[in-house]
Design an enzyme around this catalytic site. Structure first.
Site, PDB file in Angstrom:
ATOM      1  N   PRO A 181       0.834  -1.200   0.000  1.00  0.00           N
ATOM      2  CA  PRO A 181       0.000   0.000   0.000  1.00  0.00           C
ATOM      3  C   PRO A 181       0.872   1.256   0.000  1.00  0.00           C
ATOM      4  O   PRO A 181       1.789   1.389   0.811  1.00  0.00           O
ATOM      5  CB  PRO A 181      -0.800  -0.128   1.302  1.00  0.00           C
ATOM      6  CG  PRO A 181      -0.782  -1.586   1.623  1.00  0.00           C
ATOM      7  CD  PRO A 181       0.553  -2.073   1.140  1.00  0.00           C
ATOM      8  N   GLU A 182       0.597   2.153  -0.932  1.00  0.00           N
ATOM      9  CA  GLU A 182       1.347   3.399  -1.021  1.00  0.00           C
ATOM     10  C   GLU A 182       0.437   4.543  -0.591  1.00  0.00           C
ATOM     11  O   GLU A 182      -0.641   4.310  -0.030  1.00  0.00           O
ATOM     12  CB  GLU A 182       1.875   3.571  -2.441  1.00  0.00           C
ATOM     13  CG  GLU A 182       2.804   2.429  -2.870  1.00  0.00           C
ATOM     14  CD  GLU A 182       3.316   2.550  -4.295  1.00  0.00           C
ATOM     15  OE1 GLU A 182       3.407   3.697  -4.820  1.00  0.00           O
ATOM     16  OE2 GLU A 182       3.621   1.514  -4.912  1.00  0.00           O
ATOM     17  N   LYS A 210       3.202   6.650   4.162  1.00  0.00           N
ATOM     18  CA  LYS A 210       2.461   5.397   4.303  1.00  0.00           C
ATOM     19  C   LYS A 210       2.135   5.074   5.759  1.00  0.00           C
ATOM     20  O   LYS A 210       1.666   3.967   6.058  1.00  0.00           O
ATOM     21  CB  LYS A 210       3.290   4.258   3.690  1.00  0.00           C
ATOM     22  CG  LYS A 210       3.710   4.512   2.247  1.00  0.00           C
ATOM     23  CD  LYS A 210       4.737   3.489   1.786  1.00  0.00           C
ATOM     24  CE  LYS A 210       5.365   3.885   0.470  1.00  0.00           C
ATOM     25  NZ  LYS A 210       6.414   2.930   0.044  1.00  0.00           N
ATOM     26  N   ARG A 248      14.377  -4.487  -7.153  1.00  0.00           N
ATOM     27  CA  ARG A 248      13.040  -3.914  -7.340  1.00  0.00           C
ATOM     28  C   ARG A 248      12.697  -3.858  -8.818  1.00  0.00           C
ATOM     29  O   ARG A 248      13.498  -3.387  -9.640  1.00  0.00           O
ATOM     30  CB  ARG A 248      13.000  -2.507  -6.736  1.00  0.00           C
ATOM     31  CG  ARG A 248      11.607  -1.878  -6.703  1.00  0.00           C
ATOM     32  CD  ARG A 248      11.708  -0.464  -6.204  1.00  0.00           C
ATOM     33  NE  ARG A 248      12.121  -0.414  -4.820  1.00  0.00           N
ATOM     34  CZ  ARG A 248      11.295  -0.432  -3.774  1.00  0.00           C
ATOM     35  NH1 ARG A 248       9.991  -0.537  -3.989  1.00  0.00           N
ATOM     36  NH2 ARG A 248      11.759  -0.340  -2.551  1.00  0.00           N
TER      37      ARG A 248
END
Length: 287
Positions: free
Chosen positions: A2-3, A58, A277
């Site tokens: 979740p950002e 966040k 990433r």
């Protein structure tokens, strides 16, 4: 993970549901997520009420009515905060019942005096709930977070200055650094760079003023649009009511590797790995 848009959506949902309700029971099913420990978490929350919910990046910050303490919540990779009203026979369905959100990944349940509940679910168990006083809360924010990406403090002069100070770093790495800009993660970094027409591998010092302005505007626009669409549900994210967001319908590069670019119609979206990433971009129209 979740950002900012996802966490902001949850914050807005919970503000409408739990503010002012007395906490009657705190059930901790996974001690690992409770900080500094489960005993402190339970003792501080019992009989208390949430009076406001803030967010920086966040991180969610729940204000407590009694005592000078706050509940900090970070969802990390797979965390969820889902509010459940008391299910009645007339309204009982798999989508709105508390039982539907109670899973083997439920780590904590907070019960309120109207019998509604707040579930903290987390598949990976990286998320956490922490009791902090004002001094500790402010220290955490100061040491871990730069300006929130949709706040007035995150403005163009600040953004340009930080890019200049990190001129040898890749642009994407700068966007992901929470101490520079709080709230941007992998999804919205890729989407913002695509919207600005910039390759993620570009060095920050190579950007011209016009490119910096374009990237700054793209970040603001993408995040606000994602909030409006209630976030992006790729795997585990659900909003404060247990429902998925629909910004995934508007993604241009994220998880579109191997597909034709929606903008130039000539390039194919590539995916590369940098520092472990995944990064997606169009090799043709992102310069």
């Amino acid at each position: 993970m979740p950002e900012l848009p996802e966490v902001e959506t949850i914050r807005r949902d919970l503000c409408k549901k739990i503010i002012g309700k007395k906490i009657t029971v705190v059930e901790i099913r996974e001690k690992k997520i409770a900080k500094p420990d489960s005993r402190t978490l339970i003792k501080t929350l019992l009989g208390n009420k949430f009076t406001a919910i803030e967010r920086i990046g966040k991180l969610l910050i729940f204000h407590l009515k009694r005592k000078n303490f706050f509940l900090l919540a970070h969802l990390k990779l797979t965390g969820q905060l889902v509010y459940c009203p008391l299910a009645t026979p007339q309204k009982f369905t798999p989508l709105n019942s508390c039982e539907a959100n109670l899973t083997r990944f439920t780590r904590t349940i907070i019960y309120f005096n109207d019998q509604s509940r707040l579930y903290f679910n987390d598949l990976r168990k990286f998320g956490w709930l922490k009791i902090a006083d004002k001094t500790e809360k402010e220290k955490i924010i100061k040491e871990s977070f730069g300006p929130d990406a949709i706040s007035k403090d995150f403005n163009y002069p600040y953004f340009k200055n930080r890019l200049v100070s990190r001129k040898k770093s890749r642009i994407k790495a700068v966007l992901l650094d929470q101490r520079i800009t709080a709230g941007i993660g992998n999804i919205y970094a890729d989407e913002s760079l695509f919207a600005a027409g910039l390759k993620p591998s570009r060095k920050a010092g190579s950007l011209k003023d016009a490119e910096i302005k374009k990237l700054f505007a793209a970040v603001k626009k993408i995040l606000k649009k994602a909030i409006k669409r209630r976030g992006t549900s790729i795997s585990d994210y659900v909003d404060g009511q247990g429902q998925p967001g629909n910004f995934s319908e508007y993604l241009k590069v994220y998880q579109r590797e191997g597909k034709k670019c929606l903008r130039c119609k000539k390039g194919i979206i590539k995916k590369i790995y940098d520092s472990g990433r995944g990064t997606r971009f169009c090799d043709y129209c992102q310069k």
